[in-house]
Design an enzyme around this catalytic site. Structure first.
Site, PDB file in Angstrom:
ATOM      1  N   ILE A  38     -36.012 -26.858 -51.928  1.00  0.00           N
ATOM      2  CA  ILE A  38     -34.806 -26.118 -52.326  1.00  0.00           C
ATOM      3  C   ILE A  38     -33.556 -26.341 -51.400  1.00  0.00           C
ATOM      4  CG2 ILE A  38     -35.986 -24.158 -53.455  1.00  0.00           C
ATOM      5  CD1 ILE A  38     -35.026 -22.261 -51.085  1.00  0.00           C
ATOM      6  N   ALA A  61     -38.914 -19.112 -48.566  1.00  0.00           N
ATOM      7  CA  ALA A  61     -37.964 -18.429 -47.544  1.00  0.00           C
ATOM      8  C   ALA A  61     -38.515 -19.217 -46.192  1.00  0.00           C
ATOM      9  CB  ALA A  61     -38.093 -17.148 -47.256  1.00  0.00           C
ATOM     10  N   THR A 102     -34.913  -8.904 -47.444  1.00  0.00           N
ATOM     11  CA  THR A 102     -35.377  -8.413 -46.436  1.00  0.00           C
ATOM     12  C   THR A 102     -34.793  -7.216 -45.755  1.00  0.00           C
ATOM     13  OG1 THR A 102     -36.304  -8.789 -44.063  1.00  0.00           O
ATOM     14  CG2 THR A 102     -34.637 -10.114 -44.737  1.00  0.00           C
ATOM     15  N   ASP A 103     -35.530  -6.372 -44.930  1.00  0.00           N
ATOM     16  CA  ASP A 103     -35.117  -5.292 -44.199  1.00  0.00           C
ATOM     17  C   ASP A 103     -34.219  -5.821 -43.217  1.00  0.00           C
ATOM     18  OD1 ASP A 103     -37.620  -6.000 -43.670  1.00  0.00           O
ATOM     19  OD2 ASP A 103     -37.193  -4.783 -41.892  1.00  0.00           O
ATOM     20  N   TYR A 126     -32.743 -14.845 -38.244  1.00  0.00           N
ATOM     21  CA  TYR A 126     -33.350 -14.501 -39.553  1.00  0.00           C
ATOM     22  C   TYR A 126     -32.731 -13.626 -40.668  1.00  0.00           C
ATOM     23  CZ  TYR A 126     -36.715 -12.809 -42.959  1.00  0.00           C
ATOM     24  OH  TYR A 126     -37.475 -12.316 -44.084  1.00  0.00           O
ATOM     25  N   LYS A 130     -30.634 -14.500 -44.121  1.00  0.00           N
ATOM     26  CA  LYS A 130     -31.027 -14.066 -45.531  1.00  0.00           C
ATOM     27  C   LYS A 130     -29.789 -13.205 -45.993  1.00  0.00           C
ATOM     28  CE  LYS A 130     -34.664 -13.581 -47.103  1.00  0.00           C
ATOM     29  NZ  LYS A 130     -35.433 -14.561 -48.136  1.00  0.00           N
ATOM     30  N   TRP A 151     -42.198  -5.876 -44.382  1.00  0.00           N
ATOM     31  CA  TRP A 151     -43.743  -5.573 -43.882  1.00  0.00           C
ATOM     32  C   TRP A 151     -44.598  -6.076 -44.946  1.00  0.00           C
ATOM     33  CZ3 TRP A 151     -44.394  -0.620 -40.425  1.00  0.00           C
ATOM     34  CH2 TRP A 151     -43.535  -0.350 -39.413  1.00  0.00           C
TER      35      TRP A 151
END
Length: 292
Positions: A38, A61, A102-103, A126, A130, A151
């Site tokens: 990608i 990812a 993501t969190d 990271y 994102k 998680w």
């Protein structure tokens, strides 16, 4: 309906393939990183133009949180540039784009649960990469769903559940962080959620796009999560001993990248709009023999 899946051999990608194989009404093309890079805009453009999907699900990812601190360029290429190229191709071809985030886009310092409107403040490469991917998608492709989760665990790929079960083979006690909290999320439930969203948008005309949160309940610490994994493993006769799980602090387990102390995500918006309930992570542990 035609669906293009990127990162098809990852935790969520593998589950997507398994589930879509049971839906003959959906034609899908599932590609691994080796089959579709990608970060190569020409390759993305060619494949999207040739397959002409109605929907693109980006399950690709860079997820090595600690390694990202030393491999920032690669991390940004996969997590920011890749989504941007997919967004451009989706918009050009009129496709709906679903993307997993993501969190880690949050600081983790909030006291309560995070909802979609809370300010973002990623603490490491990271999370920053994102967030950059999210922003690129929002700017380019109006018909998008960004699904933030946390998680993640499942039968495919590396994850916390597999790590605990592996360590249990050689140890009688394990120290696990007890001051970070979140909602473990089963990869299969993420796949089901993505498919459910696609079907409601494409078949039932639900046209509510944007950012949504999806993770598991109840919220727990890593320490409690580990205890529950071993409880389930003992019930299923997969362990021949009792594993002692000792609570430790984040400071006792230093890592190159800072982890959010609070990764609790609110699922209310997703439930209100798409009728999707949080992941039942305890149910997902009922057959741990598949986590090899």
């Amino acid at each position: 309906m035609k669906i293009l899946i990127t990162g098809s051999n990852g935790q969520v990608g593998s589950c997507l393939v398994n589930r879509l194989q049971l839906k003959p009404e959906i034609e899908f093309l599932a590609l691994t990183r080796q089959e579709l890079d990608i970060t190569d805009p020409a390759q993305v453009d060619t494949i999207v133009k040739h397959f002409n999907p109605d929907v693109i699900i980006n399950a690709a990812a860079y997820t090595a949180v600690d390694k990202a601190e030393q491999e920032a360029d690669l991390c940004y290429a996969i997590n920011r540039d890749g989504p941007r190229f997919l967004a451009e191709a989706a918009h050009k071809n009129g496709a709906l784009l679903l993307h997993i985030s993501t969190d880690y886009v949050f600081s983790g310092e909030k006291q309560g649960v995070y909802d979609e409107e809370d300010p973002v403040a990623p603490q490491g490469v990271y999370g920053q990469s994102k967030l950059a991917g999210e922003l690129a998608i929002v700017k380019i492709c109006p018909r998008h769903i960004i699904l933030r989760t946390a998680w993640v665990f499942g039968e495919h790929g590396g994850n916390f559940v597999k790590t605990m079960l592996r360590l249990a083979k050689t140890r009688d006690s394990i120290g696990v962080v007890a001051d970070q909290f979140g909602g473990p999320t089963y990869a299969g439930d993420i796949a089901d959620t993505l498919i459910a969203i696609v079907e409601k948008v494409m078949n039932k005309g639900v046209n509510v796009f944007g950012v949504f949160h999806f993770s598991g309940l109840p919220h727990v610490s890593w320490h409690i999560f580990a205890q529950k994994i071993f409880e389930k493993a003992e019930e299923q006769h997969l362990l021949d001993k009792i594993i002692v799980v000792n609570p430790i602090s984040t400071s006792e387990y230093p890592t190159p990248a800072k982890r959010p102390s609070n990764s609790r995500l609110s699922n209310i918006k997703l439930n209100n709009v798409y009728g999707i309930k949080p992941s039942d992570w305890q149910k997902a542990l009922t057959d741990l023999s598949n986590y090899k």
